[in-house]
Design a protein around this motif. Structure first.
Motif, PDB file in Angstrom:
ATOM      1  N   MET A  91       0.831  -1.208   0.000  1.00 13.10           N
ATOM      2  CA  MET A  91       0.000   0.000   0.000  1.00 13.10           C
ATOM      3  C   MET A  91       0.862   1.253   0.000  1.00 13.10           C
ATOM      4  O   MET A  91       0.637   2.198  -0.737  1.00 13.10           O
ATOM      5  CB  MET A  91      -0.866   0.044   1.269  1.00 13.10           C
ATOM      6  N   ILE A  92       1.862   1.230   0.882  1.00 14.13           N
ATOM      7  CA  ILE A  92       2.691   2.422   1.049  1.00 14.13           C
ATOM      8  C   ILE A  92       3.499   2.693  -0.212  1.00 14.13           C
ATOM      9  O   ILE A  92       3.640   3.835  -0.636  1.00 14.13           O
ATOM     10  CB  ILE A  92       3.631   2.250   2.267  1.00 14.13           C
ATOM     11  N   GLY A  95       0.611   1.586  -3.729  1.00 12.88           N
ATOM     12  CA  GLY A  95      -0.814   1.871  -3.691  1.00 12.88           C
ATOM     13  C   GLY A  95      -1.195   3.302  -4.033  1.00 12.88           C
ATOM     14  O   GLY A  95      -2.356   3.677  -3.965  1.00 12.88           O
ATOM     15  N   ARG A  97      -1.903   6.941  -5.994  1.00  7.84           N
ATOM     16  CA  ARG A  97      -2.621   7.352  -7.192  1.00  7.84           C
ATOM     17  C   ARG A  97      -1.600   7.819  -8.220  1.00  7.84           C
ATOM     18  O   ARG A  97      -0.617   8.460  -7.889  1.00  7.84           O
ATOM     19  CB  ARG A  97      -3.531   8.523  -6.811  1.00  7.84           C
ATOM     20  N   VAL A 108       1.758   5.983  -1.581  1.00 13.23           N
ATOM     21  CA  VAL A 108       0.721   6.937  -1.206  1.00 13.23           C
ATOM     22  C   VAL A 108       1.392   8.196  -0.676  1.00 13.23           C
ATOM     23  O   VAL A 108       2.566   8.188  -0.309  1.00 13.23           O
ATOM     24  CB  VAL A 108      -0.200   6.356  -0.115  1.00 13.23           C
ATOM     25  N   ARG A 209      -3.691  -4.428  -9.575  1.00 13.34           N
ATOM     26  CA  ARG A 209      -2.784  -4.317  -8.431  1.00 13.34           C
ATOM     27  C   ARG A 209      -2.503  -5.667  -7.795  1.00 13.34           C
ATOM     28  O   ARG A 209      -1.381  -5.959  -7.402  1.00 13.34           O
ATOM     29  CB  ARG A 209      -3.381  -3.379  -7.379  1.00 13.34           C
TER      30      ARG A 209
ATOM     31  N   GLU B  34      -9.608   2.982 -10.705  1.00 21.65           N
ATOM     32  CA  GLU B  34      -8.879   2.056  -9.838  1.00 21.65           C
ATOM     33  C   GLU B  34      -7.929   2.823  -8.926  1.00 21.65           C
ATOM     34  O   GLU B  34      -7.841   2.549  -7.743  1.00 21.65           O
ATOM     35  CB  GLU B  34      -8.084   1.054 -10.684  1.00 21.65           C
ATOM     36  N   GLY B  35      -7.247   3.800  -9.513  1.00 24.86           N
ATOM     37  CA  GLY B  35      -6.328   4.603  -8.721  1.00 24.86           C
ATOM     38  C   GLY B  35      -7.033   5.262  -7.555  1.00 24.86           C
ATOM     39  O   GLY B  35      -6.582   5.187  -6.420  1.00 24.86           O
ATOM     40  N   LEU B  38      -8.384   2.674  -4.925  1.00 26.16           N
ATOM     41  CA  LEU B  38      -7.297   2.077  -4.195  1.00 26.16           C
ATOM     42  C   LEU B  38      -6.665   3.074  -3.244  1.00 26.16           C
ATOM     43  O   LEU B  38      -6.244   2.743  -2.148  1.00 26.16           O
ATOM     44  CB  LEU B  38      -6.246   1.571  -5.176  1.00 26.16           C
ATOM     45  N   ASN B  39      -6.623   4.302  -3.700  1.00 23.31           N
ATOM     46  CA  ASN B  39      -5.995   5.319  -2.880  1.00 23.31           C
ATOM     47  C   ASN B  39      -6.781   5.547  -1.595  1.00 23.31           C
ATOM     48  O   ASN B  39      -6.208   5.614  -0.520  1.00 23.31           O
ATOM     49  CB  ASN B  39      -5.912   6.606  -3.682  1.00 23.31           C
ATOM     50  N   SER B  42      -6.289   2.364   0.449  1.00 26.14           N
ATOM     51  CA  SER B  42      -4.977   2.221   1.092  1.00 26.14           C
ATOM     52  C   SER B  42      -4.813   3.219   2.231  1.00 26.14           C
ATOM     53  O   SER B  42      -4.339   2.859   3.289  1.00 26.14           O
ATOM     54  CB  SER B  42      -3.799   2.357   0.137  1.00 26.14           C
ATOM     55  N   LEU B  46      -4.141   2.201   6.058  1.00 27.84           N
ATOM     56  CA  LEU B  46      -2.887   2.674   6.656  1.00 27.84           C
ATOM     57  C   LEU B  46      -3.154   3.562   7.867  1.00 27.84           C
ATOM     58  O   LEU B  46      -2.448   3.487   8.871  1.00 27.84           O
ATOM     59  CB  LEU B  46      -2.059   3.423   5.610  1.00 27.84           C
TER      60      LEU B  46
END
Lengths: 308, 307
Positions: A91-92, A95, A97, A108, A209, B34-35, B38-39, B42, B46
């Motif tokens: 994720m980090i 993940g 954009r 991110v 992904r 999707e971006g 997912l963003n 995530s 997190l």
């Protein structure tokens, strides 16, 4: 560079090697020897008893319980911890954009912030972490049950460490909490060294992904995952599990030995019950388990090494 | 491979002649969606873990400023007033100042000893060829993977027979011995990367081996010494098992040990707020050291796992 070379080598090695041999190697060899005696540790006298300690160990119900728990620690903890860490690290690092004109895969926003925060528990002493959570798990005044009450779950007030069925899981959760951050940082470093073209190629081929993770990231990271696995397993069998179980659970070792682990049992036999020889026998069993664990993980995890 | 059909908007760089119409003006909607999803996902996940990490620590800090009654009645409420007396009580009456001093002495002594002895051994093993070199190297490295607990029982009696039980210097020597495997491993690799020419030049100019080491090689190894030094600092500061076994004198306790003992005895005295203050006190130095030396800490610790 020959002049005085050997005198120099001996001079420089004598002290470190001497200290290491005296406090690490020698006790280590001794402990294997003591496992064949009836030494109590309290008096200097003892005699050889052959395999008596070993046969006693095989009949010892508490030993089997501690072995069972230690194996659970060594097998389950790495799976959960490393799984979570891989997920967070992905994720980090991947993940994010996609930004205009930016790289194809990005982390991110604030990825370095996450990495710093996640690592916090890793620098704290496991003893302090264990104490803190012993308070948090307190059924009446602890932070966790109080949160449960706060969100309306008044009926769900587990005894946590006082419940023989829950105590072991509660203790394991603390180890997960304290080690995930370390692996997030470790895997992030590994992911950063994977060339961006790999991801570009995968994206061009239409990989999502999840596919990217299982087909690109994980295989290329496999070496790191594997050594992390062994590292976590050794920790879970050794010092870390000793501290959490000894500090957090009553007894210590939990109600009805429900949380006892091999390291704790060695400690108790040697320093509480005055059975030093028997303690070293369990210690030898612990060594065998540790080596077997490392060998199995290395063997199962062996794959063709990917070069990139 | 047709560039236009890929989900990610990669400009045509394949060299195939692509006209302007072939390049989508904006990223295809699927990729963008999707971006975004997912963003959000995530970040959500997190943030939740970040909260789970920080909450217990904040809770401890908050509790250390509360009085005993409100710790029990409402664990999550903010303190009514900031009870700084918890901190001073922990520092003076609960012996936190003694534990702190003991820890500083033990860790200070072992850290210096570990770095000096570790770099001496590593230097010899990395730069000199002699019979037994490999054997000694693997003897050191082997110590990284075996369970300490096994050696701990006889170690107690070795230390006891030498009259070093319950002494600060005894603890220092043992800490050094148990820190050597990783230190030697890390520094040997480091010394191998340093250029030989400078050391050789110094030697030709008449400097002895030890002078070459202390005046030339050691200063050059500074970055490596810092990394491994921080790694050892954290490990030794946080050590719990070794002092628990080798150090049973109440006056010689180190922080981790002292706090655990305090928790046991506070159960009877009931000074929970003082205990929390002590807990936070013990956490602050390492958290501060981590934030300042963040990069080196991560470097040292990750190198440890990837041996």
């Amino acid at each position: 560079m020959q002049h005085g070379k050997y005198r120099f080598i001996v001079g420089f090695l004598a002290l470190p090697l001497g200290l290491y041999a005296l406090f690490v190697i020698w006790p280590f060899i001794q402990s294997i020897y003591y496992s064949f005696t009836d030494w109590t540790g309290l008096s200097p006298e003892f005699k050889m008893v052959g395999f008596d300690n070993y046969s006693r160990m095989l009949d010892d119900e508490i030993f089997w319980k501690s072995l069972q728990h230690s194996l659970l620690f060594a097998l389950l903890l790495p799976v959960v911890t490393i799984g979570l860490a891989l997920f967070f690290a992905f994720m980090i690092n991947v993940g994010g954009r996609k930004r205009r004109n930016g790289p194809v895969v990005t982390g991110v926003r604030g990825s370095s912030f996450y990495k710093i925060v996640y690592f916090f528990p890793q620098v704290l002493s496991i003893a302090i972490v264990a104490l803190l959570f012993a308070f948090a798990y307190n059924p009446d005044s602890g932070a966790i049950n109080s949160i449960l009450r706060g969100i309306g779950l008044d009926d769900v007030q587990p005894l946590w460490l006082g419940d023989p069925d829950l105590a072991l899981w509660a203790v394991m959760a603390v180890l997960v909490w304290s080690t995930v951050g370390f692996f997030v940082v470790l895997f992030s470093a590994g992911m950063a060294s994977i060339p961006a073209e790999m991801y570009e190629a995968a994206l061009l081929d239409g990989a999502g992904r999840a596919t990217t993770f299982f087909r690109v990231t994980l295989p290329l990271l496999w070496d790191t995952v594997q050594s992390g696995w062994v590292y976590m397993g050794i920790l879970a069998l050794g010092a870390e599990s000793f501290a959490v179980v000894q500090i957090m659970t009553t007894g210590p070792g939990g109600p009805d030995y429900s949380t006892t682990v091999m390291v704790l049992y060695v400690y108790q036999k040697a320093f509480r019950d005055g059975q030093a020889a028997y303690a070293t026998t369990i210690g030898v069993a612990l060594l065998v388990v540790t080596l077997a664990f490392a060998a199995v993980v290395m063997r199962l995890g062996r794959r063709e090494r990917l070069e990139y | 491979m047709k560039t236009t059909q890929t989900p990610a908007p990669v400009p045509a760089e394949s060299g195939a002649p692509v006209t302007k119409e072939d390049i989508p003006p904006a990223p295809p909607p699927k990729a963008r969606k999707e971006g975004t999803v997912l963003n959000v996902f995530s970040h959500g996940v997190l943030v939740i873990w970040a909260i789970m990490v920080v909450m217990p620590l904040l809770w401890a800090v908050m509790t250390s400023f509360k009085d005993d009654r409100s710790i029990f009645s409402s664990p999550w409420s903010l303190p009514d007033t900031l009870h700084f007396d918890n901190w001073s009580r922990a520092w003076t009456q609960a012996n936190m100042s003694d534990y702190f001093l003991n820890t500083v002495l033990v860790v200070g002594g072992s850290l210096v000893g570990t770095l000096v002895l570790g770099s001496m051994a590593a230097y010899v093993l990395a730069r000199f060829d002699f019979p037994g070199n490999r054997f000694i190297y693997f003897l050191f490295i082997g110590g990284m993977s075996f369970p300490i607990m096994l050696a701990l029982v006889p170690l107690f009696y070795v230390v006891n027979n030498m009259g070093l039980l319950n002494t600060i210097h005894g603890l220092i020597l043992v800490y050094i011995a148990y820190s050597l495997p990783f230190t030697v491993f890390f520094l040997t690799a480091f010394f191998r990367t340093l250029p030989t020419s400078i050391a050789e030049a110094a030697f030709v100019d008449g400097a002895s081996h030890s002078r070459t080491f202390f005046q030339i090689m050691l200063p050059m190894a500074k970055p490596g010494l810092i990394s491994v030094g921080i790694f050892n600092f954290l490990g030794q500061w946080n050590q719990y098992m070794l002092p628990t076994v080798l150090n049973t004198d109440p006056d010689k306790r180190v922080l981790t040990q002292g706090l655990v003992q305090l928790a046991v005895s506070q159960g009877y005295k009931g000074d929970w707020s003082g205990l929390f203050a002590g807990l936070v006190m013990a956490m602050l130095p390492v958290l501060a050291a981590y934030i300042v030396f963040q990069r080196q800490v991560v470097q040292g610790l990750t190198a440890g796992a990837l041996k």
